[in-house]
Design a protein around this motif. Structure first.
Motif, PDB file in Angstrom:
ATOM      1  N   ASP A 106     -24.704  18.095  19.847  1.00  6.66           N
ATOM      2  CA  ASP A 106     -24.132  17.760  18.549  1.00  6.66           C
ATOM      3  C   ASP A 106     -23.116  18.844  18.181  1.00  6.66           C
ATOM      4  O   ASP A 106     -23.476  19.977  17.906  1.00  6.66           O
ATOM      5  N   VAL A 107     -21.841  18.511  18.206  1.00  8.89           N
ATOM      6  CA  VAL A 107     -20.797  19.496  17.913  1.00  8.89           C
ATOM      7  C   VAL A 107     -20.372  19.478  16.457  1.00  8.89           C
ATOM      8  O   VAL A 107     -19.747  20.416  15.986  1.00  8.89           O
ATOM      9  N   ALA A 112     -20.150  23.238  11.148  1.00 12.37           N
ATOM     10  CA  ALA A 112     -20.335  23.195   9.706  1.00 12.37           C
ATOM     11  C   ALA A 112     -21.310  24.246   9.222  1.00 12.37           C
ATOM     12  O   ALA A 112     -21.308  24.605   8.061  1.00 12.37           O
ATOM     13  N   ALA A 113     -22.173  24.771  10.091  1.00 14.64           N
ATOM     14  CA  ALA A 113     -23.201  25.733   9.699  1.00 14.64           C
ATOM     15  C   ALA A 113     -22.588  27.090   9.387  1.00 14.64           C
ATOM     16  O   ALA A 113     -23.158  27.885   8.672  1.00 14.64           O
ATOM     17  N   GLU A 114     -21.468  27.371   9.889  1.00 19.25           N
ATOM     18  CA  GLU A 114     -20.870  28.707   9.686  1.00 19.25           C
ATOM     19  C   GLU A 114     -20.230  28.824   8.397  1.00 19.25           C
ATOM     20  O   GLU A 114     -19.893  28.606   7.463  1.00 19.25           O
TER      21      GLU A 114
END
Length: 114
Positions: A106-107, A112-114
């Protein structure tokens, strides 16, 4: 001072005359070389035309058929028949390699987590 100017002018005229003389002979030598190259090219084209004519003469179908008949015992060459040709849809093309996607990554959530 005037005599020095006349001397320098005379030397410049002599120098430019010497340069023009050398350039003239260099140009003549190059023109001779170009003419020689053109003659070589013409001779090569003539040889090529002769070789193409010989190739066409040697590859005549009737001559090749006679040679195949004469050397049948050694070569086993048979004449081509229309039923020996196939259609394009009968050709077995290799299948492309399948890409293994058993473990997807899952890219979208990683960036988005950063």
């Amino acid at each position: 001072m005037r005599s020095l100017l006349f001397l320098l002018t005379a030397l410049a005229v002599i120098g430019s005359g010497f340069w023009a003389y050398r350039e003239n002979y260099a140009t003549q030598a190059e023109l001779d070389r170009v003419q020689g190259l053109r003659q070589e090219i013409g001779a090569a084209r003539e040889r090529l035309a002769i070789l193409r004519a010989e190739w066409a003469y040697l590859n005549r179908p009737d001559r090749l058929r006679d040679l195949a008949d004469l050397n049948f015992e050694r070569l086993g060459l048979l004449p081509l028949r229309p039923d020996q040709f196939g259609r394009v849809d009968q050709v077995a093309f290799p299948m492309p390699d399948k890409i293994d996607i058993s473990q997807p990554i899952d890219v979208t959530s990683a960036g988005a987590a950063e």
